[in-house]
Write a protein that holds these residues in place. Structure first.
Motif, PDB file in Angstrom:
ATOM      1  N   UNK A  42      48.213  35.539  46.219  1.00 52.00           N
ATOM      2  CA  UNK A  42      49.608  35.970  46.296  1.00 52.00           C
ATOM      3  C   UNK A  42      49.731  37.476  46.470  1.00 52.00           C
ATOM      4  N   UNK A  43      48.776  38.223  45.931  1.00 44.98           N
ATOM      5  CA  UNK A  43      48.815  39.684  45.999  1.00 44.98           C
ATOM      6  C   UNK A  43      47.511  40.171  46.619  1.00 44.98           C
ATOM      7  N   UNK A  44      47.607  40.965  47.692  1.00 40.66           N
ATOM      8  CA  UNK A  44      46.410  41.367  48.431  1.00 40.66           C
ATOM      9  C   UNK A  44      45.489  42.258  47.606  1.00 40.66           C
ATOM     10  N   UNK A  45      46.061  43.151  46.820  1.00 42.26           N
ATOM     11  CA  UNK A  45      45.208  44.027  46.006  1.00 42.26           C
ATOM     12  C   UNK A  45      44.446  43.219  44.960  1.00 42.26           C
ATOM     13  N   UNK A  46      45.088  42.174  44.406  1.00 41.27           N
ATOM     14  CA  UNK A  46      44.388  41.316  43.446  1.00 41.27           C
ATOM     15  C   UNK A  46      43.296  40.510  44.140  1.00 41.27           C
ATOM     16  N   UNK A  47      43.577  40.058  45.353  1.00 34.68           N
ATOM     17  CA  UNK A  47      42.581  39.308  46.111  1.00 34.68           C
ATOM     18  C   UNK A  47      41.374  40.197  46.412  1.00 34.68           C
ATOM     19  N   UNK A  48      41.626  41.432  46.794  1.00 31.76           N
ATOM     20  CA  UNK A  48      40.531  42.367  47.079  1.00 31.76           C
ATOM     21  C   UNK A  48      39.720  42.666  45.824  1.00 31.76           C
ATOM     22  N   UNK A  49      40.418  42.821  44.689  1.00 33.76           N
ATOM     23  CA  UNK A  49      39.720  43.080  43.425  1.00 33.76           C
ATOM     24  C   UNK A  49      38.843  41.890  43.035  1.00 33.76           C
ATOM     25  N   UNK A  50      39.354  40.669  43.284  1.00 34.40           N
ATOM     26  CA  UNK A  50      38.572  39.475  42.980  1.00 34.40           C
ATOM     27  C   UNK A  50      37.326  39.416  43.859  1.00 34.40           C
ATOM     28  N   UNK A  51      37.476  39.761  45.123  1.00 35.30           N
ATOM     29  CA  UNK A  51      36.316  39.806  46.025  1.00 35.30           C
ATOM     30  C   UNK A  51      35.284  40.802  45.516  1.00 35.30           C
ATOM     31  N   UNK A  52      35.749  41.984  45.123  1.00 37.80           N
ATOM     32  CA  UNK A  52      34.836  43.023  44.636  1.00 37.80           C
ATOM     33  C   UNK A  52      34.083  42.563  43.397  1.00 37.80           C
ATOM     34  N   UNK A  53      34.792  41.884  42.489  1.00 36.89           N
ATOM     35  CA  UNK A  53      34.144  41.417  41.266  1.00 36.89           C
ATOM     36  C   UNK A  53      33.079  40.372  41.568  1.00 36.89           C
ATOM     37  N   UNK A  54      33.403  39.428  42.444  1.00 38.77           N
ATOM     38  CA  UNK A  54      32.445  38.376  42.778  1.00 38.77           C
ATOM     39  C   UNK A  54      31.240  38.937  43.540  1.00 38.77           C
ATOM     40  N   UNK A  55      31.497  39.881  44.427  1.00 36.30           N
ATOM     41  CA  UNK A  55      30.407  40.513  45.174  1.00 36.30           C
ATOM     42  C   UNK A  55      29.461  41.247  44.227  1.00 36.30           C
ATOM     43  N   UNK A  56      30.049  41.909  43.223  1.00 33.74           N
ATOM     44  CA  UNK A  56      29.241  42.689  42.275  1.00 33.74           C
ATOM     45  C   UNK A  56      28.472  41.795  41.307  1.00 33.74           C
ATOM     46  N   UNK A  57      29.088  40.674  40.906  1.00 31.98           N
ATOM     47  CA  UNK A  57      28.494  39.845  39.854  1.00 31.98           C
ATOM     48  C   UNK A  57      27.539  38.776  40.373  1.00 31.98           C
ATOM     49  N   UNK A  58      27.823  38.219  41.552  1.00 35.09           N
ATOM     50  CA  UNK A  58      27.040  37.085  42.048  1.00 35.09           C
ATOM     51  C   UNK A  58      25.654  37.530  42.515  1.00 35.09           C
ATOM     52  N   UNK A  59      24.676  36.707  42.247  1.00 32.60           N
ATOM     53  CA  UNK A  59      23.308  36.996  42.699  1.00 32.60           C
ATOM     54  C   UNK A  59      22.907  36.089  43.861  1.00 32.60           C
ATOM     55  N   UNK A  60      23.700  35.045  44.096  1.00 35.20           N
ATOM     56  CA  UNK A  60      23.473  34.146  45.225  1.00 35.20           C
ATOM     57  C   UNK A  60      24.804  33.950  45.948  1.00 35.20           C
ATOM     58  N   UNK A  61      24.805  33.032  46.906  1.00 34.48           N
ATOM     59  CA  UNK A  61      26.052  32.752  47.628  1.00 34.48           C
ATOM     60  C   UNK A  61      27.127  32.280  46.655  1.00 34.48           C
ATOM     61  N   UNK A  62      28.345  32.781  46.847  1.00 31.07           N
ATOM     62  CA  UNK A  62      29.465  32.404  45.983  1.00 31.07           C
ATOM     63  C   UNK A  62      29.970  31.023  46.393  1.00 31.07           C
ATOM     64  N   UNK A  63      30.064  30.125  45.426  1.00 34.24           N
ATOM     65  CA  UNK A  63      30.508  28.760  45.674  1.00 34.24           C
ATOM     66  C   UNK A  63      31.893  28.528  45.080  1.00 34.24           C
ATOM     67  N   UNK A  64      32.454  27.361  45.395  1.00 26.64           N
ATOM     68  CA  UNK A  64      33.750  26.992  44.815  1.00 26.64           C
ATOM     69  C   UNK A  64      33.651  26.907  43.298  1.00 26.64           C
ATOM     70  N   UNK A  65      32.500  26.486  42.797  1.00 24.07           N
ATOM     71  CA  UNK A  65      32.300  26.409  41.342  1.00 24.07           C
ATOM     72  C   UNK A  65      32.335  27.800  40.718  1.00 24.07           C
ATOM     73  N   UNK A  66      31.773  28.772  41.413  1.00 22.91           N
ATOM     74  CA  UNK A  66      31.807  30.156  40.916  1.00 22.91           C
ATOM     75  C   UNK A  66      33.247  30.644  40.814  1.00 22.91           C
ATOM     76  N   UNK A  67      34.017  30.397  41.861  1.00 26.26           N
ATOM     77  CA  UNK A  67      35.420  30.815  41.867  1.00 26.26           C
ATOM     78  C   UNK A  67      36.182  30.121  40.751  1.00 26.26           C
ATOM     79  N   UNK A  68      35.914  28.835  40.552  1.00 32.41           N
ATOM     80  CA  UNK A  68      36.575  28.070  39.483  1.00 32.41           C
ATOM     81  C   UNK A  68      36.266  28.678  38.122  1.00 32.41           C
ATOM     82  N   UNK A  69      35.023  29.093  37.922  1.00 33.75           N
ATOM     83  CA  UNK A  69      34.612  29.670  36.637  1.00 33.75           C
ATOM     84  C   UNK A  69      35.346  30.981  36.358  1.00 33.75           C
TER      85      UNK A  69
END
Length: 338
Positions: A180-207
């Motif tokens: 709904x908010x682009x800045x929040x979407x970008x922040x979520x991308x940044x967090x997942x990129x920084x935290x994930x060690x493998x490919x990000x899956x739907x389960x990762x997003x759900x968590x």
């Protein structure tokens, strides 16, 4: 004369670049109402200038509170001869003094200066904007990303730029959860990129984001569209019991049905349909799988009931909870009839 107008229109069109490709120039115009993209474009130019010219002098002006002569004074070379980066904000509310000085400066811009102009939309200062475009200076167009396809493309680009892979279903799950908010979407991308060690899956997003209202709404929609009435209703009632408003729940169902209806009526390969509809190919493939459990009558009935529910949850009914429950029941039942 028509040929001259076409040549000018082509020249103006070719100097429009993506915010991701924003680069320093003697004059750069960043225009459009999407604040986040405007900030990213301006930040990108600033980083590039400071990288190439570490001792650059940064100055900021506000076009709404501008005083005559300030631009000329700011671009004047200093005693030490360092480069200059001038950022001007508020062009959408510029006063007459800035309009006059800006137009005069564009006649002979200083090639040792990077002037970045930020206009957030509207008709104010159109003469100045047209002058920038006609001169061929780069224009960064920052329009809101309203379509899901634009948001999913944004997520994919963010992950590509971050050197991280994200699966197709995870992209849509992330957009559903925080889009709904682009800045929040970008922040979520940044967090997942920084935290994930493998490919990000739907389960990762759900968590990470599964508890958000938007994510809950799409869980209800997914279950209903799959014909799983018991799961759809139990998820719906839990959401309503925890304070989720019926409006986003209905909106999620409507979005799913619109996608299904578009794909159901389209011909060609998934790639061709995706291109024609402006959708991601994997989303088209998913809709093609889903539509197999639907009859045309069931799809029409579901679209009608969700339109009625939309009106009811927005004020036409005293019992919006019943309206959304009824819509979920009808949709789930229709999906299972084949």
């Amino acid at each position: 004369m028509a040929a001259a107008q076409n040549t000018r229109a082509k020249s103006v069109a070719t100097n429009t670049v993506s915010w991701r490709d924003a680069a320093p120039a003697a004059v750069v115009l960043i225009m459009g109402p999407e604040e986040y993209l405007g900030i990213r474009a301006m930040d990108g130019i600033r980083v590039q200038v400071r990288t190439s010219t570490p001792d650059v002098e940064l100055s900021r002006l506000n076009a709404a509170a501008y005083e005559t002569g300030s631009l000329a004074m700011t671009v004047t070379p200093s005693l030490f001869g360092e480069g200059k980066l001038i950022e001007v904000e508020g062009l959408e509310a510029m006063n007459d003094a800035f309009l006059a000085d800006g137009l005069a400066y564009l006649q002979h811009p200083d090639q040792d200066v990077v002037l970045v102009l930020r206009h957030a939309g509207g008709v104010r200062g159109k003469k100045l904007l047209d002058a920038v475009k006609s001169a061929g200076w780069p224009v960064i167009d920052c329009q809101p990303l309203k379509k899901d396809s634009d948001k999913t493309a944004f997520v994919v680009s963010e992950f590509r730029a971050g050197g991280r892979r994200i699966e197709g279903e995870a992209v849509q799950a992330l957009v559903n959860a925080v889009g709904a908010n682009l800045s929040e979407l970008a922040a979520a991308c940044s967090q997942l990129i920084a935290d994930a060690t493998t490919a990000v899956t739907a389960e990762t997003v759900e968590r990470y984001y599964g508890g958000r209202v938007e994510a809950t709404a799409f869980k209800v929609a997914d279950a209903a569209m799959a014909g799983n009435g018991p799961v759809a209703l139990s998820t719906l009632r839990h959401a309503l019991a925890t304070g989720v408003d019926p409006v986003p729940l209905v909106a999620a169902l409507a979005a799913k049905l619109r996608t299904l209806a578009k794909v159901a009526g389209a011909n060609g390969s998934s790639a061709t349909i995706a291109k024609n509809l402006g959708m991601q190919p994997w989303l088209v493939e998913q809709a093609q799988r889903d539509v197999r459990r639907w009859t045309p009558e069931g799809l029409i009935r579901s679209i009608q009931v969700i339109a009625e529910a939309d009106a009811q949850v927005k004020g036409e009914s005293r019992d919006p909870v019943y309206a959304v429950e009824h819509a979920v029941t009808v949709i789930a039942t229709s999906a299972s009839r084949r």
